[in-house]
Motif scaffolding. Structure first.
Motif, short mmCIF file in Angstrom:
data_model
loop_
_atom_site.label_atom_id
_atom_site.label_comp_id
_atom_site.label_asym_id
_atom_site.label_seq_id
_atom_site.Cartn_x
_atom_site.Cartn_y
_atom_site.Cartn_z
N UNK A 226 2.49 -1.63 -14.72
CA UNK A 226 2.75 -2.10 -13.02
C UNK A 226 1.84 -2.54 -11.88
N UNK A 227 0.61 -2.47 -12.55
CA UNK A 227 -0.77 -3.04 -11.83
C UNK A 227 -0.97 -3.35 -10.39
N UNK A 228 -0.24 -3.96 -10.00
CA UNK A 228 -0.46 -4.23 -8.60
C UNK A 228 0.25 -2.92 -7.90
N UNK A 229 0.69 -2.90 -7.89
CA UNK A 229 1.67 -1.72 -7.31
C UNK A 229 1.07 -0.48 -7.92
N UNK A 230 0.31 -0.18 -8.67
CA UNK A 230 -0.41 1.41 -8.97
C UNK A 230 -1.19 1.39 -7.65
N UNK A 231 -2.38 -0.44 -7.69
CA UNK A 231 -3.27 0.18 -6.54
C UNK A 231 -2.82 -0.04 -5.00
N UNK A 232 -1.71 -0.97 -4.49
CA UNK A 232 -0.98 -0.86 -3.55
C UNK A 232 -1.04 0.84 -3.78
#
Length: 173
Positions: free
Chosen positions: A84-90
């Motif tokens: 989930x890359x981006x969603x993890x950061x957001x």
């Protein structure tokens, strides 16, 4: 404020909110300037955390994670980044989970640096500007609410943010 925001994103245990709230209440006219400084320095500190994870995870990164007892969280983050890359950061950037864990894990996972930076700007900016806006608008009376319910406020904001993305996706596809 800038030094604390920078350090908290990579190795320091105390969140910037400890200084952010009283500084804004002391001078509400500078609320958004203070939030901007906090955001910029947090993202820059996040780049240090990213570098620690990317280049030095086996030494410095592992030490930071172990010092704060975040080993189990780190393994879970690595798995989440793979999917989930981006969603993890957001998402994690808005929650009370230590942001240093997000930054170090991003580097350790060799997550795309450009995506890491823009997602950090969005999530950290949303967090600090939301607090600044509430304090600017309502002043001291909202302080107790923020201090007791910041996590709830961030989760509600997160739900609204994700809901907005989902709505846009379904409306324009």
């Amino acid at each position: 404020m800038g030094v604390v925001s920078f350090a908290e994103s990579s190795f320091f245990p105390i969140p910037p909110d400890v200084m952010l709230v009283p500084m804004i209440l002391a001078n509400r006219q500078k609320a958004f300037t203070i939030a901007l400084v906090c955001t910029v320095c947090s993202v820059l500190g996040g780049l240090l955390g990213y570098a620690i994870g990317f280049y030095f995870f086996e030494t410095i990164g592992a030490w930071v994670v172990k010092t704060y007892g975040l080993q189990a969280g780190m393994e879970r983050f690595r798995d989440e980044f793979a999917r989930y890359g981006t969603w993890v950061i957001l998402i994690k950037g808005l929650t009370p989970i230590p942001y240093k864990l997000v930054t170090i894990a991003s580097g350790a996972a060799h997550f795309d640096l450009f995506t890491f930076v823009w997602a950090s700007i969005v999530t950290r900016g949303a967090r600090f500007f939301l607090v600044a806006a509430l304090l600017w608008k309502f002043g001291e009376p909202i302080r107790a609410f923020i201090e007791k319910r910041l996590t709830l406020v961030m989760w509600l904001f997160l739900i609204a943010l994700v809901g907005g993305f989902v709505a846009v996706k379904f409306l324009f596809n």
